[in-house]
Design a protein around this motif. Structure first.
Motif, short mmCIF file in Angstrom:
data_model
loop_
_atom_site.label_atom_id
_atom_site.label_comp_id
_atom_site.label_asym_id
_atom_site.label_seq_id
_atom_site.Cartn_x
_atom_site.Cartn_y
_atom_site.Cartn_z
N GLY A 1 0.83 -1.20 0.00
CA GLY A 1 0.00 0.00 0.00
C GLY A 1 0.86 1.25 0.00
O GLY A 1 2.08 1.18 0.17
N ASP A 2 0.22 2.36 -0.14
CA ASP A 2 0.94 3.65 -0.20
C ASP A 2 1.12 4.18 1.22
O ASP A 2 0.53 5.19 1.61
CB ASP A 2 0.15 4.64 -1.06
N PHE A 3 1.93 3.49 2.00
CA PHE A 3 2.13 3.84 3.40
C PHE A 3 2.67 5.25 3.56
O PHE A 3 2.28 5.99 4.47
CB PHE A 3 3.08 2.83 4.05
N TYR A 4 3.58 5.65 2.68
CA TYR A 4 4.24 6.95 2.82
C TYR A 4 3.49 8.08 2.12
O TYR A 4 3.95 9.22 2.11
CB TYR A 4 5.68 6.86 2.30
N LYS A 5 2.33 7.75 1.52
CA LYS A 5 1.48 8.75 0.87
C LYS A 5 2.24 9.52 -0.21
O LYS A 5 2.14 10.75 -0.32
CB LYS A 5 0.88 9.73 1.89
N THR A 6 3.01 8.78 -0.99
CA THR A 6 3.78 9.41 -2.07
C THR A 6 3.24 9.03 -3.45
O THR A 6 3.78 9.47 -4.46
CB THR A 6 5.25 8.96 -2.00
N GLY A 7 2.20 8.18 -3.46
CA GLY A 7 1.69 7.69 -4.73
C GLY A 7 2.38 6.43 -5.21
O GLY A 7 2.12 5.94 -6.30
N SER A 8 3.26 5.87 -4.38
CA SER A 8 4.00 4.66 -4.75
C SER A 8 3.82 3.58 -3.69
O SER A 8 3.74 3.88 -2.49
CB SER A 8 5.49 4.98 -4.89
N VAL A 9 3.74 2.32 -4.14
CA VAL A 9 3.64 1.20 -3.21
C VAL A 9 4.93 0.37 -3.21
O VAL A 9 4.98 -0.73 -2.68
CB VAL A 9 2.44 0.28 -3.56
N ASN A 10 5.99 0.91 -3.77
CA ASN A 10 7.23 0.15 -3.95
C ASN A 10 8.02 -0.04 -2.65
O ASN A 10 8.94 -0.84 -2.62
CB ASN A 10 8.13 0.84 -4.97
N HIS A 11 7.66 0.68 -1.60
CA HIS A 11 8.48 0.64 -0.39
C HIS A 11 7.69 0.12 0.80
O HIS A 11 7.94 0.51 1.93
CB HIS A 11 9.04 2.03 -0.08
N SER A 12 6.74 -0.78 0.54
CA SER A 12 5.91 -1.25 1.64
C SER A 12 6.12 -2.74 1.92
O SER A 12 5.24 -3.40 2.45
CB SER A 12 4.43 -1.00 1.34
N GLY A 13 7.29 -3.28 1.57
CA GLY A 13 7.51 -4.69 1.77
C GLY A 13 8.88 -5.04 2.30
O GLY A 13 9.36 -6.16 2.11
N ILE A 14 9.54 -4.11 2.98
CA ILE A 14 10.89 -4.37 3.49
C ILE A 14 10.82 -4.39 5.02
O ILE A 14 10.61 -3.37 5.65
CB ILE A 14 11.89 -3.30 3.01
N GLY A 15 11.02 -5.59 5.60
CA GLY A 15 10.93 -5.72 7.06
C GLY A 15 9.48 -5.71 7.51
O GLY A 15 8.59 -5.25 6.78
N PRO A 16 9.18 -6.20 8.72
CA PRO A 16 7.78 -6.29 9.15
C PRO A 16 7.13 -4.95 9.49
O PRO A 16 5.94 -4.77 9.28
CB PRO A 16 7.85 -7.18 10.40
N LEU A 17 7.91 -4.01 10.01
CA LEU A 17 7.36 -2.73 10.44
C LEU A 17 7.83 -1.60 9.53
O LEU A 17 8.98 -1.56 9.11
CB LEU A 17 7.76 -2.41 11.88
N LEU A 18 6.91 -0.70 9.25
CA LEU A 18 7.21 0.47 8.43
C LEU A 18 7.31 1.71 9.33
O LEU A 18 6.45 1.93 10.17
CB LEU A 18 6.12 0.67 7.38
N LEU A 19 8.35 2.49 9.16
CA LEU A 19 8.58 3.65 10.00
C LEU A 19 8.41 4.94 9.21
O LEU A 19 8.65 4.98 8.01
CB LEU A 19 10.00 3.62 10.59
N ARG A 20 8.02 5.98 9.94
CA ARG A 20 7.97 7.31 9.35
C ARG A 20 9.04 8.17 10.03
O ARG A 20 9.36 7.97 11.20
CB ARG A 20 6.61 7.97 9.59
N GLY A 21 9.56 9.11 9.31
CA GLY A 21 10.55 10.01 9.89
C GLY A 21 10.44 11.39 9.27
O GLY A 21 9.90 11.56 8.18
N GLU A 22 10.95 12.38 10.00
CA GLU A 22 11.03 13.74 9.46
C GLU A 22 12.49 14.01 9.14
O GLU A 22 13.34 14.02 10.02
CB GLU A 22 10.50 14.75 10.48
N TRP A 23 12.78 14.21 7.86
CA TRP A 23 14.15 14.35 7.39
C TRP A 23 14.51 15.82 7.16
O TRP A 23 13.67 16.60 6.76
CB TRP A 23 14.34 13.58 6.09
N GLN A 24 15.77 16.12 7.43
CA GLN A 24 16.26 17.46 7.13
C GLN A 24 17.77 17.41 6.91
O GLN A 24 18.44 16.46 7.34
CB GLN A 24 15.92 18.45 8.25
#
Length: 429
Positions: free
Chosen positions: A397-420
């Motif tokens: 699914g589009d976990f990161y709300k970027t329009g892509s589902v390519n990054h939702s299958g690595i490791g069991p848990l998905l993390l969010r972060g604020e980058w700078q």
């Protein structure tokens, strides 16, 4: 001469469990007591009616197997399968109801925090006490003493009474004693989960070393990866009976395949449970973000877990907390959440109903995850089904709300972060 060090024949263990009917109000408590006393006065020659019920529970039933010298055996099974009971009998902590065990050699056990330790004695004194129990001479214990203290990492506290130790210190010393005092048979339960991850790795390495030295290891763990790494053989228990005995990888595959098969054929009326039983979970389902019951959800979707219940008692249950656990395909626990973790408990008044837990942006990657559940009320366990209730199939699914589902299958848990990106005035070599 036979190299069999443990022979188990038709081993069974029965417990009698008392269920006390709870009084939820002062009026009900007085009424129950008065009724019980009057019954004794009116019919003194009969067995009095009791507000507690006794139930027979067979923790083990007709188990037979043998273990050869140098075997490293993993005991696999869900909660309530009889694993810990089996190890307690093999360690002579409790006696079987039926059957026989024959053990050749010294057994060192690590089953519960504090097993075999005297709380008033210091760490030093307990090392010598445990060695004496194992039949070792004072000279033998002295030869191993420094190695034990170094492994346990408690040198500063070795002359402190162990009752003042933290649970982690207790486990470190208990394992160090059990593993280093040269027992022929080492028995270890899930107690290692108390220690930190670094120490767990250290313990697994030591057990592997013990096994390679030709000594026998019996190991209970819910971590299939640890069982697979350490053990050469696996025994699968379910509801107190032996279901499989063979090579470790085959035993793990059998266990996992049976979990899925049991979930598909699950009859909630026949699930083995622990708890007082006033309220029971009778079904489980998943809702998607549209409020529809579905077989699968998407990573990052808002979902709800539904736990349907039936209450057997007329009186309400107060301060009820429901919890669930999510497990990997290998059975490892990934996450646990109880309602009271978030300060929320319920007063349950209706005979039928449903607990709903909403989870925003479901943070699991695509795959299948098993779900267990437990209900407590005012610190008392009400219902704990001993099987997984179901599973959650998560699709990309589009976990990161970027329009892509390519990054939702690595490791069991998905993390969010604020980058700078920050500029600093010093160069980094």
């Amino acid at each position: 001469m036979s190299d069999t060090v443990i022979q188990v024949e038709n081993l069974s263990k029965k417990y009698l469990i008392g269920h006390q009917k709870q009084a939820y109000t002062l009026r009900e408590a007085i009424s129950n007591t008065t009724r019980s006393l009057s019954h004794k006065l009116i019919t003194p020659w009969k067995k009095s009616e009791s507000f507690s019920q006794t139930e027979e529970f067979w923790a083990l039933k007709d188990i037979s197997f043998e273990v050869k010298q140098g075997d490293r055996v993993g005991i696999i099974g869900r909660n309530g399968a009889g694993k810990s009971t089996l190890l307690k009998i093999l360690s002579r902590i409790t006696e079987p109801t039926h059957g026989r065990i024959t053990i050749k050699g010294r057994v060192a056990s690590l089953l519960e925090v504090g097993t075999g330790f005297h709380p008033e004695l210091t760490g030093r004194e307990n090392i010598f006490l445990n060695g004496a129990i194992l039949g070792m001479s004072k000279a033998e214990i002295k030869r191993k003493f420094d190695e034990i203290v170094d492994f346990a990492e408690i040198e500063k506290f070795i002359d402190t009474p162990v009752k003042r130790y933290s649970s982690g210190m207790y486990v470190r010393l208990a394992f160090a004693v059990a593993a280093h005092l040269e027992p022929e048979i080492l028995v270890v339960d899930e107690v290692l989960a108390v220690g930190d991850s670094q120490f767990q790795k250290k313990c697994l390495g030591k057990m592997e070393e013990v096994g390679k030295e030709g000594r026998t290891v019996l190991f209970v763990s819910h971590q299939m990866a640890a069982v697979e790494k350490l053990c050469s053989r696996g025994i699968v228990l379910r509801y107190g009976t032996k279901e499989y005995d063979g090579l470790t990888q085959d035993a793990i595959n059998f266990y996992l395949q049976n979990i899925e098969k049991n979930i598909k054929n699950l009859d909630f009326r026949k699930i083995k449970r622990s708890g007082t039983g006033e309220l029971k979970i009778v079904d489980f389902a998943i809702e998607n973000s549209n409020g529809e019951v579905v077989p699968a959800v998407s990573a990052g979707e808002d979902i709800a877990l539904l736990f349907y219940y039936h209450m057997n008692e007329d009186a309400p249950l107060k301060n009820v907390s429901i919890g669930f656990s999510i497990h990997s395909l290998l059975g490892d626990t990934i996450s646990i959440l109880y309602s009271d973790y978030e300060g929320q408990t319920f007063n349950v008044n209706s005979s039928h109903g449903m607990f709903r837990c909403k989870i925003k942006n479901f943070p699991f990657s695509n795959g299948r995850y098993f779900v267990g559940a437990r209900i407590v009320s005012q610190g008392v366990e009400i219902d704990w089904p001993q099987d997984f209730l179901g599973y959650i199939d998560v699709e990309a699914g589009d976990f990161y709300k970027t329009g892509s589902v390519n990054h939702s299958g690595i490791g069991p848990l998905l993390l969010r972060g604020e980058w700078q990106l920050d500029r600093i005035g010093v160069s980094v070599k």
